[in-house]
Design a protein around this motif. Sequence first.
Motif, mmCIF file in Angstrom:
data_model
loop_
_atom_site.group_PDB
_atom_site.id
_atom_site.type_symbol
_atom_site.label_atom_id
_atom_site.label_comp_id
_atom_site.label_asym_id
_atom_site.label_seq_id
_atom_site.Cartn_x
_atom_site.Cartn_y
_atom_site.Cartn_z
ATOM 1 N N SER A 80 68.862 70.754 15.082
ATOM 2 C CA SER A 80 66.578 70.001 15.583
ATOM 3 C C SER A 80 66.043 70.877 15.294
ATOM 4 O O SER A 80 64.773 70.226 15.593
ATOM 5 C CB SER A 80 67.726 69.725 17.221
ATOM 6 N N ARG A 114 74.286 72.091 30.952
ATOM 7 C CA ARG A 114 72.987 71.948 30.435
ATOM 8 C C ARG A 114 72.336 72.563 30.588
ATOM 9 O O ARG A 114 72.137 72.881 31.943
ATOM 10 C CB ARG A 114 72.564 70.436 30.504
ATOM 11 N N GLY A 117 63.211 74.211 24.973
ATOM 12 C CA GLY A 117 64.238 72.862 24.874
ATOM 13 C C GLY A 117 65.083 72.986 25.486
ATOM 14 O O GLY A 117 64.913 73.233 27.026
ATOM 15 N N TYR A 133 69.743 73.231 25.918
ATOM 16 C CA TYR A 133 70.592 73.092 25.375
ATOM 17 C C TYR A 133 72.192 72.772 25.969
ATOM 18 O O TYR A 133 72.332 72.540 26.823
ATOM 19 C CB TYR A 133 71.610 75.022 25.410
ATOM 20 N N GLN A 169 68.578 71.469 21.400
ATOM 21 C CA GLN A 169 67.382 70.076 21.458
ATOM 22 C C GLN A 169 66.262 70.547 20.995
ATOM 23 O O GLN A 169 66.112 70.673 22.618
ATOM 24 C CB GLN A 169 68.114 69.180 22.029
ATOM 25 N N GLU A 170 66.036 71.297 19.832
ATOM 26 C CA GLU A 170 64.192 71.353 20.842
ATOM 27 C C GLU A 170 63.788 70.081 21.248
ATOM 28 O O GLU A 170 63.014 69.309 19.875
ATOM 29 C CB GLU A 170 64.218 72.124 18.809
ATOM 30 N N LYS A 171 62.435 70.914 21.787
ATOM 31 C CA LYS A 171 61.777 69.382 22.394
ATOM 32 C C LYS A 171 59.828 69.728 21.786
ATOM 33 O O LYS A 171 59.215 68.865 21.817
ATOM 34 C CB LYS A 171 61.983 69.560 23.917
#
Length: 150
Positions: A40, A90, A113, A115, A134-136
């Motif tokens: 991501s 998380r 993001g 992890y 999960q890069e946001k």
Amino acid sequence: MMDRLAVDELITDYATAVDDGDWEAYRGLFTPDGRADYRSAGGIEGEPARVADWLAESMRLFSMRQHLIVNRRLRFGLHDQDTGDTVRVRADYVNPMRLAEDEGAAPDFVCGGRYAFGLLRTHDGWRLREVVVQEKWRRLPSPAPAPVIN
């Protein structure tokens, strides 16, 4: 409580290994069947040795890296009918980095993001079985302003 502290230490060791470019330490944080997924964020997915090689190459672009991993939520689970052998974590992250060409300047690349870590208790203590990034968002360097011509 001791497990929670040990898990927290492992997550901190992960961030420190990446920030310091200690790829041997990074590999040692994982179980033999461990996996890491950086897709991501434009990266790869695979076993830790392969991912560490990719990280080593791609992180050369940055002279400074600083993972700040916060808001850690731990959920201990079951593995082989034994309470507490697994944990899901998380955690949110902010990662300022400075491009190598801008040595001495403030960080000019920042991303953030979440992890998702999967951990397993082993004979050697807690180890990472899975890391998913999960890069946001990301902020790239601003282009230099155009020169003013009079």
